[in-house]
Every structure is written in structure tokens, then in C-alpha cells.
Design a protein around this motif. Structure first.
Motif, PDB file in Angstrom:
ATOM      1  N   LYS A 161       0.816  -1.208   0.000  1.00 32.63           N
ATOM      2  CA  LYS A 161       0.000   0.000   0.000  1.00 32.63           C
ATOM      3  C   LYS A 161       0.852   1.261   0.000  1.00 32.63           C
ATOM      4  O   LYS A 161       0.481   2.272  -0.608  1.00 32.63           O
ATOM      5  CB  LYS A 161      -0.927  -0.013   1.212  1.00 32.63           C
ATOM      6  N   ARG A 191     -11.109  -1.149  -1.836  1.00 29.39           N
ATOM      7  CA  ARG A 191     -11.034  -1.679  -0.468  1.00 29.39           C
ATOM      8  C   ARG A 191      -9.595  -1.985  -0.074  1.00 29.39           C
ATOM      9  O   ARG A 191      -9.215  -1.808   1.086  1.00 29.39           O
ATOM     10  CB  ARG A 191     -11.884  -2.949  -0.340  1.00 29.39           C
ATOM     11  N   TYR A 201      -6.713  -0.540  -1.325  1.00 34.59           N
ATOM     12  CA  TYR A 201      -5.799   0.605  -1.276  1.00 34.59           C
ATOM     13  C   TYR A 201      -6.460   1.906  -0.826  1.00 34.59           C
ATOM     14  O   TYR A 201      -5.770   2.926  -0.701  1.00 34.59           O
ATOM     15  CB  TYR A 201      -5.158   0.813  -2.657  1.00 34.59           C
ATOM     16  N   ASP A 202      -7.766   1.884  -0.599  1.00 32.56           N
ATOM     17  CA  ASP A 202      -8.493   3.102  -0.223  1.00 32.56           C
ATOM     18  C   ASP A 202      -8.318   4.192  -1.281  1.00 32.56           C
ATOM     19  O   ASP A 202      -8.236   5.380  -0.965  1.00 32.56           O
ATOM     20  CB  ASP A 202      -8.033   3.612   1.141  1.00 32.56           C
TER      21      ASP A 202
END
Length: 496
Positions: A261, A287, A289-290
Motif C-alpha cells: 500500500k 477496499r 488501497y483506499d
């Protein structure tokens, strides 16, 4: 300021020492871009090529090729797209068919068998070095070179049948497409320090649009030959990019590689186009890595996207609308119609039609697409398939009929059939089956693949070919693509 005036101003006024395009971690300055563009325009003038004349460009993802496109459009001429991905014989035939009075191409391309001859048979060949130098390679521009008034680009695309066609994109269409996508200068400043990544092929609308967007907004361009995960990650990290564009296949590559990430920490948004993005893929990326994935929908004929998501819409609607291609952009209308052309009720599936100034027909005419879609009560459009047989392989369109004709050119092939096999990363891949001509030697799969590689673009070559005594058929004697895919799956299972 429209794109033609914008490019003219950049070539005349951009500071010579300012960074323009990064390629292979080396920067081309605006001075270098201006030098190449100036040499190209000088060659046009010396050859007597009139304004609005057509100029063929075998367009590669290299800085000197961006300079050529800028020079052609800024000088009031028309870019005729020629794909370097084509095998030599196909490229030569494409040049002969569209017959531009001048063709600009790299040294390696002009050295391919038959290419230079195809150019000089109709006009002037300009050779472009990787350092940006321009030389006459042979031929001469015709005295009365034909023009294409008002057209900025003859953009290469695929038709529903037959060889690739060219969509004529006017200057006004490009201007409207850039404006609809929010790619206009935010101030009177000619250049900014922000940077944008272009990894899609420039010869296709996605790559061309992104490169023009960089030029229109004054952003620095990071140009990659193609998406490759590790080099792409290094670019994101080095430049701390906040936004990138990834086709669904590239999104899946990032997820499958389980990229940490922190390597994507600078990214705030990802846009995705060229092919429908599965809801589970976009949601999985979000979901993990936002980072919101904003889908877009467009076509070559529209000079880019006509619908898509905004960040605000994603924040409000994503949980409810995941999988949608978004809403119509400003200045765009969408509707769904039945076979009789009548508009269908909200939520019904039919053929998608578009009305916008981004089309050649203008803002008053509805244009029917090849996509099946539905539009919900909130105006979100959902792409649900195609009305034609095109196979979308990682964002590239493959026409089954073209692959079929190449296979049927083999003396031992009586008939061929091509279908799209679902693929986890690429969406679909073309697969083929051939029926052997009675009394002929049975061809090998490697032989058939080699034939395809010699005449097709890399993404058009079938991923698998099966050789059969008889093709599977429906009761009406048509080839059953359902059974064809079952045969391919069985063969793959046996060799796994």
C-alpha cells in the motif's frame, strides 16, 4: 483557447529550459520539443504541403513523436494515425490505402519490408531519429496534395467488420472532449509543475487524449512505451502522482501482485476506461488501497469519454452503484433505445445512444453505439454487453472476422471461427478453431499462430487455436461459439 491555438503557443512561447516530457527517466525540454516540431513544419513548407493537408504519422510512444503530432495540429494540418503495432505488410497496405501525401515515421519502421516503398509511391517519407532529427527518406509530396478541412486527426479505430477504419475528429470535437473531461487550463499560465503519466498507446484514443490533456493544461508528461508494473510503480513513487489511469487489466495486475500500500500512498484517484471494469475489480482495488476507481465510458468516435464518475459521486453513490460507468458529462445526453429506435423506459436494456458536440454529427443528432446498456433513475449508465461481436482484450478491440480471414487464408483451412474466452486479467482473449480442408495436410497450431503473428497486431493473435475435422454447429448450420468455447476449455484443462 482551443487545442490548436494552445499547441501553437506552446511551440512558440514555452521556456526552452522547462521540462516537457520524461521518457526512460530522461527529460526532453520544451526547447528540444520545439526544435523537432520546427524541423517538421519546415519540411512541410519546403515540400509545399498546404495547410489542412493530411500527414501520416506512424505514432510511437516517444517524445519526438509527441512533438510531431503537436507540429501537425498546430500548423493547421491533419494527423493520419498509422499504427506501428502492425506487421510490415499490413502497415504498408494501410499506408497505400489511405495514401497521405507525407508520412513521418521512425528509422526502424521505415526499414521494414515494403513500408518505405508504400510511402514513396504516394508521397514524401520523413525519417524521424530518436534524437528528434528529421530527414527526407525518399519520395516527394504531390503538387496538389488533398486536404481535410477542419479535421485535426484521422483516428485509427476498428470497424464492426473488415479492416480498421479512421474516424475523422475535428478540432471542435477535441476541444469539447478536453473541456468535458475538465482538461482546460486553470489560469493563464502556460506551464505548471504538476505531472501526468501516459502509458496507453498514443495511436489509440486513450493515449492521444491523455497526451493532449497534458499539453492543454501545461502539465509535464511522463511517457511510457506501455504499462509494465515495476517501471510504472517507480514513476508513481518518483513523481508522487496523485492521479493515474489504469485499464482493468492493469488494475488486476496491481492487485494480483499484492503491491504494498505504501508504494501507492501518493495516489488519490484512479480512472479506468477503454473497457468495462467489473464491479468486483474496482471495488476490490478501492477496499485494498483506499483509492477510488472512477470508471469512464467513451469511444474513438467521441474523441474520448462522454460519461464517468466524479470523486464526489463516488463518495455518495459507490456502495449503491458499483459497476456503473458513471453519469453523462456536461454537454452530453445519453439514452437507451430498442431495435425500432424508440427510447426505452428507465432501467430497460437496449442500445446506447449519445448526443453531444463531441460527435462528428454535432450536438443535435443522436448517435447509436455498439454497446448494450441501461440507465437507472439517477442517471447512472450500466454497460451490459455489445451489439456486435467485438472482443475486448485488455482494452484493445479485436474483430473476430479479421482473425477469421487470416486463418482461412491458409491452404489447409476450410473454415475458421473466433470467439472471446473470459480471462481473469484481460477480460477476454480471442480463441479460434479451424476446420481442416478435406484431403489437405493437417496444419499445426504453431504454424497457424505464426501465420497470425505475421499478419495481425499482437493483441489480435488468438491465445489458443484448436484444429478440428468439423466445427461445432447449431441446427441452422451456423458455427456454435458456445460449443467452440467448451472445446477450447476442455483442451486447456487436458493440457494443464
Amino acid at each position: 483557447m482551443g487545442i490548436r491555438d494552445r499547441l501553437s503557443r506552446l511551440l512558440a512561447e514555452a521556456p526552452a529550459d522547462a521540462d516537457a516530457i520524461e521518457h526512460a527517466e530522461i527529460w526532453w525540454t520544451w526547447g528540444r520539443v520545439q526544435e523537432t516540431a520546427g524541423a517538421v513544419i519546415d519540411a512541410f513548407e519546403t515540400a509545399g504541403l498546404p495547410v489542412e493537408a493530411r500527414v501520416g504519422v506512424v505514432l510511437e510512444n516517444r517524445p519526438e513523436h509527441v512533438a510531431v503530432v503537436a507540429a501537425v495540429i498546430a500548423s493547421g494540418r491533419c494527423v493520419v494515425m498509422l499504427s506501428p503495432l502492425q506487421p510490415a505488410a499490413r502497415l504498408a497496405a494501410d499506408i497505400a490505402r489511405c495514401a497521405p501525401p507525407v508520412v513521418v515515421a521512425g528509422v526502424e519502421v521505415l526499414a521494414r519490408d515494403g513500408v518505405l516503398g508504400a510511402v514513396t509511391a504516394a508521397g514524401l517519407a520523413l525519417e524521424l531519429d530518436t534524437d528528434g532529427a528529421v530527414r527526407i527518406a525518399g519520395g516527394a509530396a504531390p503538387v496538389d496534395a488533398p486536404t481535410n478541412p477542419g479535421i485535426a486527426v484521422e483516428m485509427l479505430t476498428s470497424g464492426t467488420t473488415g479492416p480498421p477504419k479512421r474516424v475523422h475528429l475535428s478540432v471542435e470535437q477535441l476541444d469539447q472532449a478536453l473541456a468535458s473531461g475538465g482538461q482546460t487550463p486553470k489560469s493563464d499560465r502556460l506551464l505548471t509543475r504538476s505531472a501526468a503519466l501516459v502509458a496507453a498507446p498514443l495511436v489509440h484514443i486513450g493515449g492521444l487524449w491523455r497526451s493532449l490533456a497534458c499539453l492543454a493544461t501545461g502539465r509535464r508528461m511522463i511517457l511510457m512505451p506501455k504499462f509494465v508494473l515495476e517501471p510504472w510503480l517507480r514513476v508513481v513513487e518518483r513523481h508522487q502522482l496523485r492521479a493515474v489511469s489504469l485499464v482493468p487489466a492493469a488494475l488486476r495486475t496491481v492487485l494480483d501482485a499484492d503491491v504494498p500500500k505504501d508504494r501507492l500512498a501518493s495516489l488519490q484517484v484512479v480512472t479506468s476506461g477503454t473497457a468495462p471494469c467489473p464491479a468486483e475489480l474496482a471495488d476490490g482495488f478501492f477496499r485494498r488501497y483506499d483509492i477510488p476507481v472512477l470508471m469512464t465510458y467513451g469511444a474513438t468516435e467521441f474523441a474520448g469519454a462522454v460519461a464517468g464518475w466524479t470523486l464526489a459521486q463516488h463518495q455518495k453513490w459507490w456502495d449503491e452503484k458499483a459497476g456503473s460507468a458513471g453519469r453523462a458529462f456536461a454537454g452530453v445526453e445519453l439514452r437507451v433505445t430498442g431495435e425500432d429506435g424508440a427510447e426505452l423506459p428507465v432501467g430497460s436494456t437496449g442500445q446506447l445512444e449519445v448526443r453531444t458536440a463531441q460527435t462528428a454529427q454535432g450536438a443535435q443528432v443522436w448517435v447509436r453505439t455498439s454497446d448494450l446498456a441501461r440507465i437507472d433513475a439517477d442517471g447512472f449508465v450500466w454497460i451490459e454487453g455489445r451489439a456486435d461481436d467485438a472482443i475486448i482484450r485488455g482494452g484493445f478491440k479485436v474483430q473476430p472476422e479479421l482473425v477469421q480471414r487470416v486463418l482461412e487464408a491458409h491452404a489447409s483451412v476450410r473454415e475458421a471461427a473466433v470467439a472471446g474466452l473470459p480471462h481473469a486479467r484481460l477480460g477476454e482473449v480471442p480463441v479460434a478453431a479451424i476446420e481442416v480442408e478435406p484431403g489437405r495436410i493437417r496444419p499445426g497450431v504453431a504454424e497457424l499462430i505464426a501465420l497470425c503473428r505475421n499478419q495481425l497486431m499482437p493483441y489480435e493473435v488468438p491465445a489458443h487455436i484448436v484444429v478440428l475435422d468439423e466445427l461445432p454447429r447449431t441446427p441452422s448450420s451456423k458455427v456454435s461459439r458456445v460449443e467452440l468455447l467448451d472445446i477450447v476449455r476442455a483442451q486447456l484443462a487436458n493440457t494443464a
